[in-house]
Design an enzyme around this catalytic site. Structure first.
Site, PDB file in Angstrom:
ATOM      1  N   GLU A 165      35.534  31.389 -16.587  1.00 55.28           N
ATOM      2  CA  GLU A 165      36.148  32.667 -16.230  1.00 55.28           C
ATOM      3  C   GLU A 165      36.202  33.544 -17.482  1.00 55.28           C
ATOM      4  O   GLU A 165      36.529  33.038 -18.567  1.00 55.28           O
ATOM      5  CB  GLU A 165      37.558  32.465 -15.690  1.00 55.28           C
ATOM      6  N   ALA A 298      44.884  28.113 -20.872  1.00 51.94           N
ATOM      7  CA  ALA A 298      44.537  27.144 -19.836  1.00 51.94           C
ATOM      8  C   ALA A 298      43.638  27.824 -18.815  1.00 51.94           C
ATOM      9  O   ALA A 298      43.576  29.045 -18.731  1.00 51.94           O
ATOM     10  CB  ALA A 298      45.800  26.599 -19.170  1.00 51.94           C
ATOM     11  N   GLU A 334      49.131  27.057 -13.519  1.00 51.76           N
ATOM     12  CA  GLU A 334      47.751  26.659 -13.234  1.00 51.76           C
ATOM     13  C   GLU A 334      47.638  25.938 -11.896  1.00 51.76           C
ATOM     14  O   GLU A 334      46.645  26.107 -11.177  1.00 51.76           O
ATOM     15  CB  GLU A 334      47.208  25.778 -14.369  1.00 51.76           C
TER      16      GLU A 334
END
Length: 878
Positions: A165, A298, A334
Site C-alpha cells: 500500500e 503497520a 490493524e
C-alpha cells in the site's frame, strides 16, 4: 467584537446555505471510479510465483492473470515499476487461437507497462490469460518487497517482507494496481529450505526441491492488489486460537515471549469485532509479523498483518506503559482493517478515509471497552488537537480530498484522514445514537462485503437505519476543508434559557477564512440535562425551559470536532467553576482555550490563569489534564525557541510542573494507575527538555547506574530518563548513548536511544548525531529520522535543516518512497523552525528539491511555522 460577529446579511446567509447543500455523494460504480487504467479490461485471478532468497538483492517471478476484455483493445496497460520483463504471452481462453507474444513499452512517469501485440493486430473482446516472466529487486526501504536485517546471537540475518500500500504492488508483480480492481490471488514461493515462508492464506502444500522448498498457498478472497503479502525468514512463532480462526505471531528469533501481550489483545478484539459487525472474520487464519527493522508503522494485509516491532511486541522488563497502550491500539486498528479496508475496500484513494478513519474510530472503541482505566475519551483529545491545528490553516484539505495523483497518494495518509475522520465518525455516532450507528454500519458491511464502497454507500445505509438525511450532515464534514468554531452566548429570559450559537470557520491564518457552513450536531449540558441539537445555519437560537446559575456547556463530552468560544462573561463564569467541571469538560475547555490563544482570540495571560487552577483539580482525568498542559507548553517552547523569551517561558513551565513531579516521585509505587505512570514519564521528559537542573542531574545519575549495570531503570520511566540524560549529556555519555544505539537489537531500544542522542543541547554533539545518520551503522528507518528528531527540539533546527539540504540525495535514498524525499524529508528537518523567513525558505527548498511533489506537506509544516511566528509577534513575552 464578539457582538459584531452576530450580524449576517441575508445575501451571505443564502450564499453559504447554497454552498452547504452540495451534490450527493455517488455510490460505488466500477466504471465511474477514478483511476488511470481502462475499466474495459478487468482482471479476476492472479497466479503469482516468486523465487526468493533473503540473501539476494534480486528475485525472479512469474504472474499469470485471467482477464476479461469487454471490448476490443490494441494493447493492455497495467502497472509495473522497477521490474524487468523477460517474456509476455497472451492466450485466448477456449478459442483455439494461438498464443500471442506481447512487447513491453515502459512509462516510468505513470509506472505502467503498455503490452502491445507483436503481430500488430488488436485484441478482440473475450477472456484471456496473460502470462509474464519477469525479475525485480529487493528494496532497502519499506516499499514493495524489502529486506529487514537484524542480528541474533551476534550473527547478521535477513528477513523479507512486503509493503504494497498504496502503490507498491507494482514493484512486486505487474498488476492492475488500483483499489477498485479486486481479484483472487494464488501465491507460490520457492525459497531456501532454511527459511519459513508465509503469505495471506494458509499453506496448501510444501514440496522439497533439493536445497529449496516450494510453498503453495490457498487462493485469497477477491481483494485489491495492495493487500497481497508475503514474508520469508527464520521466525519464532507464538500460536493461539480465536474461535475457528488460527492465530500466529511471527517474530525474529528470541522474541517470542514479547508477542504474548499482542496475542492476548488479538484474542479479545476478534470476537468483539465479530459481535459488533455481525460478520465473521473472513479468513481461516490471522498471522501478525513483527519486522525487526526497516519498516515503519503497520500494514493491514489480509491474513498477514505486518508491524514495526514497536507496534506489536511488548517486553514487561523493558517497555513502558505507553508501549502497552500503543500495542493495544495498533493491533486494534490493524485488525479492524480486516473489515474496514479488506472485506469492504475504499473505491479509490480519494475515499481512503473509509479505511483509515473507521479503523481509527473502531480501535478507540475497542481500546476503551477493554481498558476503561486508560481514559480513552480523555486521551483522544491530544491527537485531535494536533489534527485541528493542521486543519485550521489554509494548507489543509477535506477528508474526501478529491482527485489524487498517484505520486501524491501519501499526502492523504495524515491526521485529516485518520484523526479528523475518526473524530467526525464519533460525532455522528453521538448524534444518531450508538445503536442506530451500529445498525447502519452492519448493513453497509453486509451489502458491500467483498467489494468496494464510497462515502455515498456508507451514508445511504446510515440514512436507512436512522430514518433521516445523514448524508446532508456528514458531507458538510467530509467534503469541506477545515472545521467551525461555535461562538456561544446565553441568557435567562422569563424563566427560559436562550442559547445563541454562531458558526464560522476556525482559521489560524487569513487565507483560511471563508464562509463555509457546517451541519453541526452538538450537545449542550445544562442544569443536569443534555440537549441534543443541530446547528444548520450560520446563526441560530435555541430555547429551553428553566434557568440556572451554572453556565450551559457546549461539547462538554468532547465528541464534537469543533472549537467553542464563549462570550467573555460566560467564559469567566465557566473558568471559576473549572475544578468542579466533569473531566471531559475540563479537557475540552483547556484545549479550546489554548487554540483560541494560538489564533489571538484569547490572551496568553488568560491561559496562564487557567493553568494556575490545575493543581487544585483532583480525581479522574487529572493526569490527562496535566499532560494536555504539557503539550501546550511544549508548543510555546517552540514558539519562543532561540529567543530571549524562551528562558522566561521555561521558568514558568518549570514552576508549574516541578511540584507535580516532586509529589509523584521518580519511582513507581505499588498499586498506582497507569495514568500516573504516564504523567510521571511525561513530566521527567518535559522538565529535562526545559533544562530543569535537578531533573537533568537525577537523569544522568540514573542513566549511569543503568548503563553500568548497577541499578536497572524501571521500564515505566526508562524512555523519559534516557531522553533527559541525552539532553544534558557530556561527550562521554553522548558517546555511550551512540554505542547503545548502534548495538541495540530491538526497534524499541533503537528509537529510545536515537531520541536521546538527538536531544543533546551541546551543538558539537548534535552535529555528531547528524553525522551518525549517514555512517551506515543504523537501519534506514531510524537513520533517516535523526535530522527530524534533532530539529524538532528547536535548539539545533538550523543545523539539522542545513545538514539535510547538504546531504539531500543520501537522505532521499535512506528514507525511501513512502514518506521520504518527496514528502517529509525537507519539512521534517524544518519541524523546529519558528520564523516567517524559515517558513518561506522551506517552501522554496521543497520545490527546488522535489518540484511539486510534497508541496502539500511542506505547505502544512510552513503553516505551523508561521503560526508560531505570528503568536510570538502577538505575545512577545510569555
Amino acid at each position: 467584537m464578539f457582538q459584531k460577529k452576530w450580524i449576517q446579511s441575508a445575501v451571505l446567509l443564502a450564499a453559504v446555505l447554497m454552498a452547504t447543500v452540495a451534490g450527493a455523494q455517488a455510490r460505488f460504480d466500477f466504471k465511474s471510479t477514478p483511476g488511470l487504467l481502462s475499466k474495459d479490461i478487468r482482471p479476476s485471478h492472479y497466479r503469482l510465483h516468486f523465487d526468493l532468497d533473503p540473501a539476494s538483492d534480486e528475485f525472479s517471478a512469474s504472474a499469470t492473470i485471467s482477464l476479461k476484455f469487454n471490448r476490443a483493445s490494441p494493447d493492455i496497460t497495467l502497472h509495473a515499476d522497477d521490474l524487468e520483463a523477460t517474456q509476455v504471452i497472451l492466450a485466448a481462453d477456449q478459442s483455439g487461437r494461438a498464443a500471442r507474444t506481447l512487447r513491453v513499452e515502459k512509462n516510468p512517469t505513470t509506472q505502467t507497462w503498455r503490452l502491445i501485440p507483436q503481430d500488430g493486430r488488436s485484441i478482440p473482446a473475450g477472456r484471456y490469460t496473460l502470462t509474464l516472466q519477469y525479475s525485480g529487486r529487493v528494496h532497502k526501504t519499506d516499499a514493495g518487497l524489502y529486506r529487514a536485517p537484524y542480528k541474533y546471537q551476534g550473527q547478521s540475518r535477513n528477513m523479507l517482507a512486503t509493503q504494497l500500500e498504496a502503490v507498491f504492488a507494482r514493484k512486486l508483480f505487474p498488476a492492475f494496481d488500483e483499489p477498485a480492481f479486486r481479484s483472487v490471488f494464488e501465491v507460490s514461493i520457492k525459497a531456501p529450505s532454511a527459511y519459513d515462508v508465509y503469505a495471506n492464506m494458509p499453506v496448501r502444500s510444501i514440496q522439497d526441491q533439493g536445497v529449496q522448498r516450494l510453498h503453495t498457498f490457498w487462493s485469497t478472497p477477491s481483494m485489491p492488489s495492495y493487500l497481497v503479502a508475503l514474508t520469508v525468514g527464520q521466525f519464532d512463532t507464538l500460536q493461539g486460537q480465536s474461535g475457528r480462526v488460527s492465530l500466529r505471531i511471527l517474530t525474529a528469533p528470541g522474541k517470542q515471549a514479547q508477542a504474548a501481550y499482542a496475542m492476548e489483545v488479538t484474542q479479545k478484539i476478534l470476537p468483539f469485532y465479530k459481535s459488533y459487525f455481525g460478520i465473521d472474520y473472513a479468513l481461516p487464519k490471522l498471522d501478525q509479523l513483527a519486522v525487526p527493522s526497516t519498516r515503519g508503522g503497520a500494514m493491514e494485509d489480509w491474513g498477514l498483518i505486518s508491524y514495526a516491532e514497536t507496534s506489536l511486541l511488548f517486553d514487561p522488563n523493558n517497555s513502558a506503559v505507553r508501549r502497552r497502550r500503543q500495542v493495544f491500539s495498533t493491533v486494534a486498528h490493524e485488525v479492524a482493517h480486516q473489515w474496514f479496508g479488506n472485506l469492504v475496500t475504499a473505491a479509490s484513494w480519494e475515499e481512503i478515509w473509509l479505511n483509515e478513519a473507521f479503523a481509527t474510530w473502531m480501535a478507540e472503541k475497542a481500546t476503551d471497552h477493554f481498558n476503561p482505566e486508560w481514559q480513552v475519551p480523555l486521551r483522544r483529545r491530544q491527537p485531535i488537537d494536533k489534527a485541528m491545528t493542521k486543519d485550521a490553516s489554509s494548507a489543509t484539505r477535506s477528508i474526501r480530498s478529491g482527485a489524487i495523483e498517484e505520486d501524491r497518494v501519501f499526502d492523504v495518509f495524515d491526521e485529516i484522514t485518520y484523526t479528523k475522520g475518526g473524530a467526525v465518525l464519533s460525532m455522528i455516532e453521538g448524534w444518531l445514537g450508538p445503536e442506530v450507528f451500529q445498525k447502519g454500519l452492519a448493513a453497509y458491511m453486509q451489502h458491500r462485503r467483498f467489494s468496494n464502497a464510497t462515502a455515498g454507500d456508507l451514508w445511504f445505509h446510515m440514512g436507512q437505519a436512522a430514518g433521516r438525511d445523514v448524508a446532508r450532515v456528514a458531507r458538510s464534514w467530509t467534503d469541506q476543508k477545515g472545521f467551525p468554531v461555535l461562538q456561544v452566548n446565553a441568557r435567562c429570559e422569563a424563566g427560559r434559557t436562550r442559547l445563541q450559537v454562531q458558526q464560522q470557520r476556525f482559521a489560524s491564518d487569513a487565507q483560511a477564512v471563508d464562509n463555509s457552513v457546517w451541519q453541526i450536531p452538538f450537545i449542550v449540558s445544562h442544569n443536569g440535562k443534555a440537549h441534543r441539537l443541530v446547528l444548520t445555519q450560520p446563526r441560530q437560537e435555541f430555547v429551553w425551559s428553566g434557568c440556572s446559575q451554572s453556565q450551559p456547556l457546549v461539547n462538554a463530552g468532547g465528541q464534537g470536532f469543533y472549537r467553542v468560544q464563549y462570550a467573555p462573561e460566560m467564559y469567566a463564569a465557566i473558568v471559576k467553576e473549572f475544578t468542579s467541571l466533569s473531566p471531559t469538560a475540563r479537557i475540552t475547555l483547556l484545549s479550546d482555550s489554548f487554540a483560541l490563544v494560538q489564533t489571538g482570540q484569547l490572551t496568553l495571560s488568560s491561559y496562564w490563569n487557567l493553568l494556575a487552577q490545575l493543581s487544585a483539580v483532583q480525581g479522574a482525568g487529572r493526569a490527562t489534564l496535566l499532560d494536555l498542559a504539557r503539550n501546550s507548553l511544549n508548543f510555546l517552547d517552540a514558539v519562543y525557541a532561540q529567543t530571549p523569551a524562551q528562558a522566561a517561558l521555561r521558568l514558568r513551565a518549570r514552576q508549574l510542573l516541578v511540584p507535580e513531579l516532586k509529589a509523584l516521585g521518580w519511582s513507581v509505587k505499588a498499586g498506582e494507575s497507569s495514568e500516573t505512570q504516564l504523567l510521571r514519564s511525561g513530566l521527567i521528559g518535559s522538565l529535562g527538555q526545559w533544562g530543569d537542573e535537578a531533573v537533568l542531574i537525577q537523569a544522568e545519575s540514573l542513566f549511569n547506574q543503568h548503563a553500568d549495570g548497577k541499578y536497572p531503570l524501571q521500564p515505566e520511566i526508562r524512555d523519559a530518563v534516557m531522553h533527559s540524560a541525552g539532553v544534558g549529556a557530556d561527550a562521554a555519555n553522548h558517546a555511550r548513548l551512540i554505542q547503545l544505539l548502534i548495538s541495540a537489537n530491538s526497534e524499541e531500544d533503537r528509537w529510545r536511544y536515537a531520541e536521546a542522542v538527538a536531544a543533546v543541547k551541546d551543538p558539537a554533539l548534535a552535529r555528531q548525531a547528524l553525522e551518525l545518520s549517514l555512517r551506515g551503522v543504523l537501519p534506514n528507518n531510524v537513520a533517516s529520522r535523526i535530522p527530524h528528531m534533532v530539529s524538532e527540539k528547536g535548539t539545533h533546527s538550523a543545523m539539522a535543516y542545513q545538514f539535510v539540504m547538504d546531504h539531500f540525495a543520501a537522505f532521499a535514498e535512506l528514507s525511501g518512497e513512502m514518506f521520504g524525499a518527496s514528502s517529509w524529508l525537507v519539512p521534517g528537518a524544518a519541524s523546529g523552525f519558528n520564523t516567517e523567513e524559515q517558513a518561506s525558505q522551506l517552501l522554496a527548498d521543497q520545490k527546488q528539491k522535489a518540484g511539486d511533489k510534497g508541496a502539500k506537506t511542506a505547505a502544512q509544516v510552513a503553516a505551523q511555522i508561521s503560526l508560531r511566528a505570528v503568536l510570538r509577534k502577538r505575545e512577545p513575552s510569555p
